[in-house]
Enzyme design. Structure first.
Site, PDB file in Angstrom:
ATOM      1  N   TYR A 117       0.836  -1.197   0.000  1.00  0.00           N
ATOM      2  CA  TYR A 117       0.000   0.000   0.000  1.00  0.00           C
ATOM      3  C   TYR A 117       0.875   1.253   0.000  1.00  0.00           C
ATOM      4  O   TYR A 117       0.681   2.179   0.762  1.00  0.00           O
ATOM      5  CB  TYR A 117      -0.947   0.002   1.206  1.00  0.00           C
ATOM      6  N   GLY A 118       1.870   1.244  -0.888  1.00  0.00           N
ATOM      7  CA  GLY A 118       2.736   2.404  -1.045  1.00  0.00           C
ATOM      8  C   GLY A 118       2.189   3.341  -2.105  1.00  0.00           C
ATOM      9  O   GLY A 118       0.977   3.499  -2.250  1.00  0.00           O
ATOM     10  N   HIS A 157       5.320  -4.156 -12.542  1.00  0.00           N
ATOM     11  CA  HIS A 157       6.670  -4.062 -13.106  1.00  0.00           C
ATOM     12  C   HIS A 157       7.159  -5.486 -13.313  1.00  0.00           C
ATOM     13  O   HIS A 157       6.917  -6.369 -12.488  1.00  0.00           O
ATOM     14  CB  HIS A 157       7.598  -3.302 -12.166  1.00  0.00           C
ATOM     15  N   GLY A 204       1.969   7.041  -8.308  1.00  0.00           N
ATOM     16  CA  GLY A 204       0.678   6.736  -7.728  1.00  0.00           C
ATOM     17  C   GLY A 204      -0.198   7.952  -7.489  1.00  0.00           C
ATOM     18  O   GLY A 204      -1.414   7.893  -7.677  1.00  0.00           O
ATOM     19  N   GLU A 241      14.951   4.879 -16.752  1.00  0.00           N
ATOM     20  CA  GLU A 241      15.341   5.345 -15.414  1.00  0.00           C
ATOM     21  C   GLU A 241      16.827   5.657 -15.339  1.00  0.00           C
ATOM     22  O   GLU A 241      17.246   6.673 -14.768  1.00  0.00           O
ATOM     23  CB  GLU A 241      14.994   4.279 -14.370  1.00  0.00           C
ATOM     24  N   GLU A 265      19.267  27.969 -12.195  1.00  0.00           N
ATOM     25  CA  GLU A 265      19.449  27.725 -13.624  1.00  0.00           C
ATOM     26  C   GLU A 265      19.485  26.240 -13.980  1.00  0.00           C
ATOM     27  O   GLU A 265      19.014  25.847 -15.046  1.00  0.00           O
ATOM     28  CB  GLU A 265      20.747  28.399 -14.100  1.00  0.00           C
ATOM     29  N   SER A 311      12.525  31.345 -25.446  1.00  0.00           N
ATOM     30  CA  SER A 311      13.030  32.394 -26.340  1.00  0.00           C
ATOM     31  C   SER A 311      13.775  31.796 -27.530  1.00  0.00           C
ATOM     32  O   SER A 311      14.226  30.642 -27.491  1.00  0.00           O
ATOM     33  CB  SER A 311      13.979  33.322 -25.573  1.00  0.00           C
TER      34      SER A 311
END
Length: 331
Positions: A25-26, A108, A134, A195, A227, A252
């Site tokens: 339950y993450g 996954h 999530g 990733e 920046e 720009s």
């Protein structure tokens, strides 16, 4: 071209008489579980008692049970634990209670693809992987939308695994945005590559290199932070909304010209060769073996790297600046 499924391709009736046991339950667990419940489905949560996740589930109106109880009761066992704990939990609390006719589900493919978990014959093995955190999976569902998902079928013992997977994707809101058919191998390898080379590893390394270059040249760290770190959100949001072209139409002309002429000097042939090398390490299982061994030996290298990163000047400067940004603190 990819095969993409939408709401009209999926039917929740394939889950109406099923009990879905969500293990964990993450970040993904809380989102997917609540979405499934709000879609009218029967959801049970399996957790270790006493943890923060247990309290969170209770606060959302669930009554969690042990992982073993959830596995025994569930027709679909959807594992949403961290990759590195899948195997130990599966071996001790899930695998012994799987029986013919059940469905084992993931978001996954790491442990299936790299054969850390080998499911028994007679069960379906599927994957529904939302392409977003999530919090976004939940908030988009509540708004009436959804987060795109990947779907894969590793084992189809019942002959109806695809129907189950599409219904599950609809339950979490994925078919509202589109569900792309893939394989466990493709999802795992592309996810790890993204990733490592772009989303986390690539961006983090680029941020640190840019910040260090400015500070070493004598510029104020605070300016370097703005920046090279703070303004990334602006650029990423523009790309998210309309691609690279939208971003370039918004910044720009000076910024766009610098992008087109200097970007290729930063991401040059050496970088591209290293990306291909990293992809090869993912494909041949070298990274998986390294990560599995790192966890078996207590994560010594991992924890040392974490500690070093927390001590960076960039992190210290950023923390001080963000404390003054009340709109960020409010979140």
């Amino acid at each position: 071209m990819a095969t993409i499924y939408y709401d009209s391709d999926a039917d929740l009736k394939h889950l109406k008489d099923k009990k879905i046991a969500v293990i964990g339950y993450g970040s993904q667990g809380h989102a997917q579980t609540q979405n499934l419940r709000d879609s009218g489905l029967d959801v049970l949560i399996g957790l270790r008692p006493g943890g923060r996740s247990y309290e969170s589930a209770m606060s959302h109106g669930f009554s969690p049970v042990s992982i073993e109880e959830a596995t025994k009761a569930g027709d679909i066992i959807h594992i949403l634990l961290p990759d590195e704990v899948h195997v130990s939990v599966y071996d001790s609390q899930i695998g012994p209670h799987l029986r013919k006719g059940k469905t084992l589900s993931f978001s996954h493919g790491f442990n299936i693809h790299f054969k850390q978990i080998v499911p028994p014959d007679g069960i379906d093995v599927i994957m529904i992987a939302p392409k977003g955190p999530g919090t976004l999976v939940r908030s988009e569902y509540q708004r009436g939308g959804g987060v795109p998902c990947l779907m894969a079928i590793h084992q189809d013992a019942s002959g109806t695994a695809k129907d189950t997977a599409l219904a599950f994707a609809k339950g979490v809101g994925g078919t509202r945005a589109g569900v792309i058919l893939t394989t466990f191998a493709e999802e795992t390898e592309t996810d790890l590559f993204g990733e490592q080379t772009v989303l986390c590893g690539g961006v983090s390394a680029l941020i640190k290199a840019g910040f260090d270059a400015l500070v070493e040249a004598g510029y104020q760290p605070e300016l370097a932070y703005f920046e090279c770190v703070h303004e990334i959100k602006l650029i990423v949001d523009l790309i998210y909304e309309g691609g690279l072209a939208h971003m370039r139409n918004t910044v720009s002309n000076t910024a766009e010209y610098g992008d087109l002429t200097r970007g290729p000097r930063v991401i040059d042939n050496h970088t591209r060769k290293e990306m291909k090398k990293i992809l090869k390490e993912i494909q041949d299982g070298q990274f998986a073996k390294e990560w599995v061994m790192e966890n078996k030996t207590g994560g010594v290298k991992f924890n040392a790297l974490r500690k070093n990163e927390k001590e960076l000047l960039l992190e210290k400067v950023g923390k001080e600046l963000r404390q003054k940004m009340h709109w960020i603190n409010a979140k």
